[in-house]
Design a protein around this motif. Structure first.
Motif, PDB file in Angstrom:
ATOM      1  N   LEU A  49      -2.114  -8.266   4.746  1.00 47.46           N
ATOM      2  CA  LEU A  49      -2.959  -7.194   4.239  1.00 47.46           C
ATOM      3  C   LEU A  49      -2.686  -5.948   5.072  1.00 47.46           C
ATOM      4  CD1 LEU A  49      -5.253  -6.052   2.486  1.00 47.46           C
ATOM      5  CD2 LEU A  49      -6.872  -6.973   4.169  1.00 47.46           C
ATOM      6  N   VAL A  50      -2.197  -4.909   4.430  1.00 49.19           N
ATOM      7  CA  VAL A  50      -1.890  -3.643   5.094  1.00 49.19           C
ATOM      8  C   VAL A  50      -3.001  -2.654   4.763  1.00 49.19           C
ATOM      9  CG1 VAL A  50      -0.221  -1.774   5.328  1.00 49.19           C
ATOM     10  CG2 VAL A  50       0.574  -4.115   4.906  1.00 49.19           C
ATOM     11  N   VAL A  51      -3.595  -2.049   5.804  1.00 49.90           N
ATOM     12  CA  VAL A  51      -4.721  -1.137   5.608  1.00 49.90           C
ATOM     13  C   VAL A  51      -4.349   0.266   6.083  1.00 49.90           C
ATOM     14  CG1 VAL A  51      -7.154  -0.694   6.136  1.00 49.90           C
ATOM     15  CG2 VAL A  51      -6.339  -3.047   5.882  1.00 49.90           C
ATOM     16  N   PRO A  52      -3.986   1.143   5.136  1.00 51.41           N
ATOM     17  CA  PRO A  52      -3.682   2.532   5.478  1.00 51.41           C
ATOM     18  C   PRO A  52      -4.924   3.407   5.454  1.00 51.41           C
ATOM     19  CG  PRO A  52      -3.124   2.126   3.196  1.00 51.41           C
ATOM     20  CD  PRO A  52      -3.689   0.833   3.735  1.00 51.41           C
ATOM     21  N   ASN A  53      -4.774   4.642   5.907  1.00 57.67           N
ATOM     22  CA  ASN A  53      -5.878   5.592   5.901  1.00 57.67           C
ATOM     23  C   ASN A  53      -6.172   6.088   4.495  1.00 57.67           C
ATOM     24  OD1 ASN A  53      -6.683   6.042   8.783  1.00 57.67           O
ATOM     25  ND2 ASN A  53      -4.491   6.397   8.966  1.00 57.67           N
ATOM     26  N   ALA A 102      -2.490   5.843  -1.309  1.00 61.52           N
ATOM     27  CA  ALA A 102      -1.586   5.816  -2.465  1.00 61.52           C
ATOM     28  C   ALA A 102      -0.146   6.059  -2.036  1.00 61.52           C
ATOM     29  CB  ALA A 102      -2.027   6.855  -3.489  1.00 61.52           C
ATOM     30  N   VAL A 103       0.049   6.946  -1.062  1.00 61.77           N
ATOM     31  CA  VAL A 103       1.394   7.251  -0.579  1.00 61.77           C
ATOM     32  C   VAL A 103       2.005   6.023   0.087  1.00 61.77           C
ATOM     33  CG1 VAL A 103       2.725   8.650   1.043  1.00 61.77           C
ATOM     34  CG2 VAL A 103       0.902   9.703  -0.309  1.00 61.77           C
ATOM     35  N   VAL A 104       1.216   5.342   0.911  1.00 58.70           N
ATOM     36  CA  VAL A 104       1.720   4.151   1.604  1.00 58.70           C
ATOM     37  C   VAL A 104       2.038   3.045   0.608  1.00 58.70           C
ATOM     38  CG1 VAL A 104       1.091   2.295   3.201  1.00 58.70           C
ATOM     39  CG2 VAL A 104       0.594   4.679   3.793  1.00 58.70           C
ATOM     40  N   ALA A 105       1.147   2.822  -0.361  1.00 53.49           N
ATOM     41  CA  ALA A 105       1.398   1.789  -1.361  1.00 53.49           C
ATOM     42  C   ALA A 105       2.682   2.071  -2.133  1.00 53.49           C
ATOM     43  CB  ALA A 105       0.209   1.683  -2.319  1.00 53.49           C
ATOM     44  N   ASP A 118      -1.463  -3.064  -4.652  1.00 50.36           N
ATOM     45  CA  ASP A 118      -2.462  -2.130  -4.137  1.00 50.36           C
ATOM     46  C   ASP A 118      -3.832  -2.524  -4.675  1.00 50.36           C
ATOM     47  OD1 ASP A 118      -3.993  -0.058  -3.240  1.00 50.36           O
ATOM     48  OD2 ASP A 118      -2.839   1.541  -4.212  1.00 50.36           O
ATOM     49  N   ALA A 119      -4.664  -3.100  -3.816  1.00 50.69           N
ATOM     50  CA  ALA A 119      -6.001  -3.556  -4.201  1.00 50.69           C
ATOM     51  C   ALA A 119      -7.088  -2.585  -3.777  1.00 50.69           C
ATOM     52  CB  ALA A 119      -6.265  -4.939  -3.592  1.00 50.69           C
ATOM     53  N   SER A 120      -6.716  -1.370  -3.402  1.00 52.07           N
ATOM     54  CA  SER A 120      -7.680  -0.401  -2.878  1.00 52.07           C
ATOM     55  C   SER A 120      -8.808  -0.109  -3.853  1.00 52.07           C
ATOM     56  CB  SER A 120      -6.965   0.906  -2.524  1.00 52.07           C
ATOM     57  OG  SER A 120      -5.893   0.688  -1.634  1.00 52.07           O
ATOM     58  N   ALA A 121      -8.491  -0.029  -5.135  1.00 54.16           N
ATOM     59  CA  ALA A 121      -9.478   0.370  -6.134  1.00 54.16           C
ATOM     60  C   ALA A 121     -10.559  -0.677  -6.361  1.00 54.16           C
ATOM     61  CB  ALA A 121      -8.783   0.692  -7.453  1.00 54.16           C
ATOM     62  N   VAL A 122     -10.316  -1.922  -5.974  1.00 50.71           N
ATOM     63  CA  VAL A 122     -11.291  -2.986  -6.224  1.00 50.71           C
ATOM     64  C   VAL A 122     -11.872  -3.563  -4.934  1.00 50.71           C
ATOM     65  CG1 VAL A 122     -10.253  -3.605  -8.423  1.00 50.71           C
ATOM     66  CG2 VAL A 122      -9.461  -4.748  -6.343  1.00 50.71           C
ATOM     67  N   THR A 123     -11.532  -2.961  -3.800  1.00 52.21           N
ATOM     68  CA  THR A 123     -11.943  -3.501  -2.501  1.00 52.21           C
ATOM     69  C   THR A 123     -12.806  -2.503  -1.742  1.00 52.21           C
ATOM     70  OG1 THR A 123      -9.829  -4.689  -2.385  1.00 52.21           O
ATOM     71  CG2 THR A 123     -11.133  -4.565  -0.366  1.00 52.21           C
ATOM     72  N   SER A 124     -13.890  -2.990  -1.172  1.00 47.19           N
ATOM     73  CA  SER A 124     -14.734  -2.190  -0.287  1.00 47.19           C
ATOM     74  C   SER A 124     -14.567  -2.693   1.143  1.00 47.19           C
ATOM     75  CB  SER A 124     -16.203  -2.276  -0.703  1.00 47.19           C
ATOM     76  OG  SER A 124     -16.418  -1.668  -1.958  1.00 47.19           O
ATOM     77  N   LEU A 125     -14.901  -1.829   2.087  1.00 50.31           N
ATOM     78  CA  LEU A 125     -14.790  -2.173   3.506  1.00 50.31           C
ATOM     79  C   LEU A 125     -16.026  -1.673   4.225  1.00 50.31           C
ATOM     80  CD1 LEU A 125     -13.099  -3.339   5.828  1.00 50.31           C
ATOM     81  CD2 LEU A 125     -11.953  -1.116   6.019  1.00 50.31           C
ATOM     82  N   SER A 160     -14.972   2.253   2.677  1.00 48.08           N
ATOM     83  CA  SER A 160     -14.331   1.823   1.436  1.00 48.08           C
ATOM     84  C   SER A 160     -13.311   2.807   0.902  1.00 48.08           C
ATOM     85  CB  SER A 160     -15.401   1.546   0.371  1.00 48.08           C
ATOM     86  OG  SER A 160     -16.335   0.597   0.835  1.00 48.08           O
ATOM     87  N   HIS A 161     -13.233   3.984   1.524  1.00 49.99           N
ATOM     88  CA  HIS A 161     -12.188   4.933   1.138  1.00 49.99           C
ATOM     89  C   HIS A 161     -10.824   4.535   1.710  1.00 49.99           C
ATOM     90  CE1 HIS A 161     -13.553   5.951   5.071  1.00 49.99           C
ATOM     91  NE2 HIS A 161     -12.935   7.111   5.174  1.00 49.99           N
ATOM     92  N   MET A 162     -10.809   3.620   2.659  1.00 50.39           N
ATOM     93  CA  MET A 162      -9.551   3.149   3.221  1.00 50.39           C
ATOM     94  C   MET A 162      -8.781   2.345   2.173  1.00 50.39           C
ATOM     95  SD  MET A 162      -9.612   4.187   6.448  1.00 50.39           S
ATOM     96  CE  MET A 162      -8.653   3.116   7.509  1.00 50.39           C
ATOM     97  N   GLY A 163      -7.462   2.203   2.378  1.00 48.35           N
ATOM     98  CA  GLY A 163      -6.642   1.456   1.439  1.00 48.35           C
ATOM     99  C   GLY A 163      -6.500   0.000   1.824  1.00 48.35           C
ATOM    100  N   GLU A 164      -6.227  -0.833   0.838  1.00 44.80           N
ATOM    101  CA  GLU A 164      -5.937  -2.253   1.057  1.00 44.80           C
ATOM    102  C   GLU A 164      -4.740  -2.624   0.181  1.00 44.80           C
ATOM    103  OE1 GLU A 164     -10.053  -1.457   2.157  1.00 44.80           O
ATOM    104  OE2 GLU A 164      -9.182  -1.385   0.139  1.00 44.80           O
ATOM    105  N   VAL A 165      -3.620  -2.918   0.826  1.00 44.91           N
ATOM    106  CA  VAL A 165      -2.388  -3.243   0.105  1.00 44.91           C
ATOM    107  C   VAL A 165      -1.927  -4.627   0.542  1.00 44.91           C
ATOM    108  CG1 VAL A 165      -0.035  -2.527  -0.415  1.00 44.91           C
ATOM    109  CG2 VAL A 165      -1.774  -0.788   0.082  1.00 44.91           C
ATOM    110  N   TRP A 166      -1.845  -5.541  -0.429  1.00 44.84           N
ATOM    111  CA  TRP A 166      -1.388  -6.901  -0.130  1.00 44.84           C
ATOM    112  C   TRP A 166       0.122  -6.990  -0.298  1.00 44.84           C
ATOM    113  CZ3 TRP A 166      -4.123 -10.750   2.013  1.00 44.84           C
ATOM    114  CH2 TRP A 166      -5.522 -10.647   2.011  1.00 44.84           C
TER     115      TRP A 166
END
Length: 384
Positions: free
Chosen positions: A119-123, A128-131, A147-154, A51-57
């Motif tokens: 859906l783009v998934v950065p490290n 934050a840099v990629v978003a 940037d949906a990283s803060a509300v998304t788990s993986l 869940s520390h990974m990023g999720e950017v739509w």
């Protein structure tokens, strides 16, 4: 900076995890034995919190064209339902991050068209840099970057029995969606969690070299899914696994890690990722001129990433010098004993003259040398 916790932090504490900082996140390093966790993924299945990974739509009429410009790959050629490994580079061709992009079915957009969705998934450390970089590059395109990283788990289930385990949480009518899902593809699947059905994005992707899945879930539903996965597994079928085993698994599979094999100072061709760069795609993309020049320069000079197999017992570690005839000809990026293969392995950038498979080299282990041999990557391939 305050340390960040995933939605599953309390679950990890209950399981007795040892924690480590990773990209500002407090993540489980291991729960008991990293060796046992590694072997569980190779022989049965491991359960990971990613869940520390990023999720950017990225959505909008120009989404595909925009990603062709923002990333080095030809994202527009990817069919709906598929995923693609790519890179985001700067104008100099340096690697900002490596990432996976998923193309999802279009949703109704404006009155006269539809809206593409990716859906783009950065490290973790680069999310934050990629978003921010994607938002910056979106100028002039009809797209929205969210940037949906803060509300998304993986959550990942990786290993040869991963599919069998997941089917226990999926209604029988949807089993074929799981069993027929190809590698680097994704589908919305209902999961039976807490007596209810959760429609979740299930991807057949991973970072271990094994068959496996990654499940995108809201933070609010992450704990329920994690607990349900543990509950449906019999003793020994599913082992919670931390970052230590994830690192040894990805190294055996020859997969690069940002900050080790990949960086702003490196380039895709030296890292063996030339096929990821679509120089022939129409139009410009960020870094195209620099990457075209790097490719034209060829592989006759500089250093290239290679695999090294230890001929002794001692392992090389990141930043240890690689020697030939006593002179430094390279540097280790990742290295440790391989639990699966039973000998030390490493990846290293080595002068081109010494990258031929079978070449013997030494690694300087703090004043003492240990022999290694250049081998093809990956070190480990699962049985198909």
């Amino acid at each position: 900076m305050a340390e960040k916790h995933t939605a599953l932090y309390d679950e990890h504490k209950k399981l007795g995890a040892s924690f480590t900082d990773f990209g500002g996140w407090q993540m489980p390093l291991k729960y008991s034995s990293e060796l046992a966790e590694h072997r569980a993924v190779r022989n049965s299945a491991g359960l990971f919190d990613l869940s520390h990974m990023g999720e950017v739509w990225v959505t909008g009429r120009d989404a595909a064209a925009f990603l062709d410009y923002a990333l080095v790959g030809k994202i527009s050629a990817m069919p709906v339902g598929k995923a693609k490994y790519s890179l985001i580079c700067n104008e100099d061709g340096g690697i900002i991050d490596d990432l996976i992009t998923y193309r999802r079915p279009a949703t109704a957009g404006s009155a006269d068209g539809s809206s593409d969705r990716f859906l783009v998934v950065p490290n973790a450390g680069n999310a934050a840099v990629v978003a921010a970089e994607l938002s910056k590059r979106a100028a002039g395109f009809d797209v929205e970057v969210n940037d949906a990283s803060a509300v998304t788990s993986l959550i990942a289930v990786q290993g040869p029995t991963a599919q069998e385990l997941l089917l226990r949480l999926v209604p029988a009518a949807q089993h074929s969606q799981v069993t027929e899902l190809k590698y680097y593809a994704a589908v919305e699947v209902p999961f039976l969690v807490g007596g209810a059905g959760l429609d979740l994005l299930l991807a057949r992707t991973g970072y271990t070299g094994e068959d496996g899945f990654e499940i995108f879930v809201s933070n609010d539903d992450a704990t329920g899914l994690w607990q349900a996965l543990i509950a449906i597994a019999e003793d020994g079928e599913l082992t919670p696994a931390g970052l230590a085993s994830r690192d040894s698994l990805r190294l055996e599979a020859g997969m690069p890690l940002y900050g080790n094999e990949l960086s702003l100072q490196g380039d895709p061709f030296a890292a063996g990722l030339g096929p990821v760069v679509a120089l022939s795609k129409e139009g410009d993309f960020v870094g195209k001129a620099a990457l075209t020049a790097k490719k034209a320069a060829g592989a006759s000079a500089g250093r290239r990433l290679v695999g090294l197999k230890g001929l002794g017992r001692r392992a090389g570690r990141a930043h240890y010098p690689v020697l030939k005839y006593g002179a430094v000809v390279g540097e280790v990026t990742s290295g440790q004993p391989s639990p699966t293969l039973g000998y030390p392995i490493a990846m290293a950038y080595v002068d081109v003259a010494f990258t031929t498979v079978g070449t013997t080299l030494d690694i300087d282990l703090r004043g003492k040398t240990e022999p290694f041999e250049v081998v093809d990557l990956p070190f480990y391939k699962r049985a198909r």
